[in-house]
Design an enzyme around this catalytic site. Sequence first.
Site, PDB file in Angstrom:
ATOM      1  N   SER A   1     -24.402  -8.296 -10.499  1.00  0.00           N
ATOM      2  CA  SER A   1     -24.225  -6.840 -10.436  1.00  0.00           C
ATOM      3  C   SER A   1     -23.539  -6.318 -11.700  1.00  0.00           C
ATOM      4  O   SER A   1     -23.682  -5.137 -12.037  1.00  0.00           O
ATOM      5  CB  SER A   1     -23.438  -6.436  -9.195  1.00  0.00           C
ATOM      6  OG  SER A   1     -22.234  -7.171  -9.127  1.00  0.00           O
ATOM      7  N   GLY A   2     -22.842  -7.194 -12.425  1.00  0.00           N
ATOM      8  CA  GLY A   2     -22.222  -6.809 -13.693  1.00  0.00           C
ATOM      9  C   GLY A   2     -23.245  -6.414 -14.741  1.00  0.00           C
ATOM     10  O   GLY A   2     -22.923  -5.753 -15.724  1.00  0.00           O
TER      11      GLY A   2
ATOM     12  N   THR B   1     -25.757   7.849 -11.529  1.00  0.00           N
ATOM     13  CA  THR B   1     -26.859   7.177 -10.824  1.00  0.00           C
ATOM     14  C   THR B   1     -26.793   5.660 -10.974  1.00  0.00           C
ATOM     15  O   THR B   1     -27.564   4.946 -10.336  1.00  0.00           O
ATOM     16  CB  THR B   1     -28.213   7.654 -11.393  1.00  0.00           C
ATOM     17  OG1 THR B   1     -28.153   7.501 -12.817  1.00  0.00           O
ATOM     18  CG2 THR B   1     -28.491   9.097 -11.033  1.00  0.00           C
TER      19      THR B   1
ATOM     20  N   CYS C   1     -14.570  -6.130 -16.758  1.00  0.00           N
ATOM     21  CA  CYS C   1     -14.359  -6.533 -15.354  1.00  0.00           C
ATOM     22  C   CYS C   1     -13.636  -7.878 -15.225  1.00  0.00           C
ATOM     23  O   CYS C   1     -12.713  -8.026 -14.403  1.00  0.00           O
ATOM     24  CB  CYS C   1     -15.703  -6.604 -14.629  1.00  0.00           C
ATOM     25  SG  CYS C   1     -17.014  -7.379 -15.577  1.00  0.00           S
TER      26      CYS C   1
ATOM     27  N   ARG D   1     -22.790 -16.598 -16.261  1.00  0.00           N
ATOM     28  CA  ARG D   1     -23.452 -15.788 -15.223  1.00  0.00           C
ATOM     29  C   ARG D   1     -23.989 -16.730 -14.170  1.00  0.00           C
ATOM     30  O   ARG D   1     -24.650 -17.725 -14.500  1.00  0.00           O
ATOM     31  CB  ARG D   1     -24.601 -15.002 -15.867  1.00  0.00           C
ATOM     32  CG  ARG D   1     -25.236 -14.001 -14.939  1.00  0.00           C
ATOM     33  CD  ARG D   1     -24.411 -12.750 -14.729  1.00  0.00           C
ATOM     34  NE  ARG D   1     -24.268 -11.952 -15.923  1.00  0.00           N
ATOM     35  CZ  ARG D   1     -23.425 -10.938 -16.060  1.00  0.00           C
ATOM     36  NH1 ARG D   1     -22.611 -10.615 -15.063  1.00  0.00           N
ATOM     37  NH2 ARG D   1     -23.343 -10.256 -17.185  1.00  0.00           N
TER      38      ARG D   1
ATOM     39  N   HIS E   1     -16.842 -11.442  -9.172  1.00  0.00           N
ATOM     40  CA  HIS E   1     -16.658 -12.490 -10.184  1.00  0.00           C
ATOM     41  C   HIS E   1     -15.602 -13.483  -9.693  1.00  0.00           C
ATOM     42  O   HIS E   1     -14.586 -13.083  -9.104  1.00  0.00           O
ATOM     43  CB  HIS E   1     -16.136 -11.898 -11.495  1.00  0.00           C
ATOM     44  CG  HIS E   1     -17.130 -11.030 -12.217  1.00  0.00           C
ATOM     45  ND1 HIS E   1     -18.471 -10.960 -11.912  1.00  0.00           N
ATOM     46  CD2 HIS E   1     -16.947 -10.202 -13.278  1.00  0.00           C
ATOM     47  CE1 HIS E   1     -19.061 -10.125 -12.732  1.00  0.00           C
ATOM     48  NE2 HIS E   1     -18.169  -9.642 -13.573  1.00  0.00           N
TER      49      HIS E   1
ATOM     50  N   ASN F   1     -16.341  -7.182  -8.800  1.00  0.00           N
ATOM     51  CA  ASN F   1     -16.427  -6.740 -10.196  1.00  0.00           C
ATOM     52  C   ASN F   1     -16.807  -5.274 -10.347  1.00  0.00           C
ATOM     53  O   ASN F   1     -16.466  -4.639 -11.345  1.00  0.00           O
ATOM     54  CB  ASN F   1     -17.433  -7.603 -10.965  1.00  0.00           C
ATOM     55  CG  ASN F   1     -18.787  -7.655 -10.293  1.00  0.00           C
ATOM     56  OD1 ASN F   1     -18.897  -8.037  -9.114  1.00  0.00           O
ATOM     57  ND2 ASN F   1     -19.826  -7.289 -11.005  1.00  0.00           N
TER      58      ASN F   1
ATOM     59  N   GLN G   1     -19.700 -15.315 -13.120  1.00  0.00           N
ATOM     60  CA  GLN G   1     -19.834 -13.865 -12.958  1.00  0.00           C
ATOM     61  C   GLN G   1     -21.112 -13.441 -12.235  1.00  0.00           C
ATOM     62  O   GLN G   1     -22.196 -13.979 -12.477  1.00  0.00           O
ATOM     63  CB  GLN G   1     -19.739 -13.193 -14.337  1.00  0.00           C
ATOM     64  CG  GLN G   1     -18.390 -13.441 -14.985  1.00  0.00           C
ATOM     65  CD  GLN G   1     -18.187 -12.727 -16.313  1.00  0.00           C
ATOM     66  OE1 GLN G   1     -17.577 -13.291 -17.207  1.00  0.00           O
ATOM     67  NE2 GLN G   1     -18.672 -11.500 -16.462  1.00  0.00           N
TER      68      GLN G   1
HETATM   69  P1  A2P Z   1     -30.165   7.278 -15.530  1.00  0.00           P
HETATM   70  O1  A2P Z   1     -30.199   6.702 -14.142  1.00  0.00           O
HETATM   71  O2  A2P Z   1     -30.553   8.721 -15.566  1.00  0.00           O
HETATM   72  O3  A2P Z   1     -30.897   6.449 -16.550  1.00  0.00           O
HETATM   73  P2  A2P Z   1     -26.745   0.929 -14.833  1.00  0.00           P
HETATM   74  O4  A2P Z   1     -25.837   0.271 -15.821  1.00  0.00           O
HETATM   75  O5  A2P Z   1     -26.396   0.628 -13.425  1.00  0.00           O
HETATM   76  O6  A2P Z   1     -28.176   0.708 -15.130  1.00  0.00           O
HETATM   77  O7  A2P Z   1     -26.472   2.547 -14.982  1.00  0.00           O
HETATM   78  C1  A2P Z   1     -26.471   3.215 -16.219  1.00  0.00           C
HETATM   79  C2  A2P Z   1     -26.083   4.695 -15.992  1.00  0.00           C
HETATM   80  O8  A2P Z   1     -25.979   5.319 -17.260  1.00  0.00           O
HETATM   81  C3  A2P Z   1     -27.130   5.489 -15.223  1.00  0.00           C
HETATM   82  O9  A2P Z   1     -26.489   6.484 -14.452  1.00  0.00           O
HETATM   83  C4  A2P Z   1     -27.936   6.126 -16.337  1.00  0.00           C
HETATM   84  O10 A2P Z   1     -28.606   7.310 -15.972  1.00  0.00           O
HETATM   85  C5  A2P Z   1     -26.830   6.470 -17.305  1.00  0.00           C
HETATM   86  N1  A2P Z   1     -27.327   6.677 -18.661  1.00  0.00           N
HETATM   87  C6  A2P Z   1     -27.997   5.788 -19.439  1.00  0.00           C
HETATM   88  N2  A2P Z   1     -28.294   6.357 -20.640  1.00  0.00           N
HETATM   89  C7  A2P Z   1     -27.788   7.613 -20.599  1.00  0.00           C
HETATM   90  C8  A2P Z   1     -27.762   8.697 -21.519  1.00  0.00           C
HETATM   91  N3  A2P Z   1     -28.308   8.612 -22.733  1.00  0.00           N
HETATM   92  N4  A2P Z   1     -27.169   9.837 -21.136  1.00  0.00           N
HETATM   93  C9  A2P Z   1     -26.608   9.957 -19.908  1.00  0.00           C
HETATM   94  N5  A2P Z   1     -26.607   8.973 -18.996  1.00  0.00           N
HETATM   95  C10 A2P Z   1     -27.179   7.801 -19.341  1.00  0.00           C
END
Ligand code: A2P
Length: 330
Positions: A161-162, A13, A131, A232, A239, A312, A158
């Site tokens: 989005s990173g 996600t 990245c 940043r 980047h 990136n 950078q």
């Molecule tokens: P979730 O959306 O359910 O929180 P970003 O860096 O773009 O914020 O995305 C971080 C990703 O890592 C997301 O898919 C998030 O899921 C997932 N995530 C964060 N913590 C956990 C965890 N403890 N177990 C599984 N997935 C995780």
Amino acid sequence: MSKKPNLAVVGATGVVGNTVLKVLEEREFPFDNLYVMASAKSAGKTISFKGKDYIIEELTEHSFDIPIDIALFSAGGETSKKYAPLAAAKGVIVVDNSSAWRMDPDVPLVVPEVNPDDVWRNKGIIANPNCSTIQAMLPIKPLHDKYRIKRIVFSTYQAVSGTGVKGIEDLKQGLAGNDLLIAYPHPIAGNCLPHIDSFLENGYTKEEMKMVNETKKILGDESIRITATAVRVPVFDSHSESINLEFEKPFELDEVRSLLSSFKGCTVADDPENNVYPLARQAAGKDDVFIGRIRRDYSVDSGLNLWVVSDNIRKGAATNAVQIAELLIK
Ligand code: A2P
């Protein structure tokens, strides 16, 4: 691998996980079963992939009890620290996007155009580099092979989005006049923040030291002297980096241009008279590393300046991870 692999995308996600799915689809990565995993918060929701809905599963200690061959992790360092070894112990090969395992001597750190054979040294975990490091490695590799690099000065610009969803939101809101400060300690709109990841005792940030240490590991050369400043900037995607190189051997600019143009994954965009040089907005959504402003550094005997731009989230994260998985199934 003779049969098609079973795949898991962990952190599906998130900004990177989402792009991993997109890249798998674009490159028609072969698989038998696909599992999408995230935190408890997302469990039960669906993600569409190749026109089919997949139910997001919560990542737990039992997630890898089913047969999974390759798991692409983009769920942060803490999640990788805990779950990547559990997956590896069950025979999964983890391609990990976090910084948790990158400097572990048992974990190969791979940019497929640069050190593809390192994947075969894996003991269940392969790390995707930072990245900023990935995009720098493509132009640096052919030049190091030809002229031996003595010293590198990295200066990065950078994209937000990173930092994931929070960084994008801070800039969006900031541009609309609301300084959110969710992702950064200062407003990012209208600012350049010389602060990426946390500060270390030596005065550098972790991001800067990642560039120093990861470059040496990927090139397999501890002798190169490297310094970095990571900044940043209020840019959503891609980047940009100024890379200053000092070589042991002399070089000709024409030869440098031809080495860079013919290296896989590199595109030279260098026609300053016509205002042609790599730009973040042009690189966004593409997989290549764009190189321009190729010019001699006259302050040393054999020095070169480059301006290097790449998406990136794609080459700097998702695409590189999928390319590593492609090496594994070849
Ligand atoms: P979730 O959306 O359910 O929180 P970003 O860096 O773009 O914020 O995305 C971080 C990703 O890592 C997301 O898919 C998030 O899921 C997932 N995530 C964060 N913590 C956990 C965890 N403890 N177990 C599984 N997935 C995780």
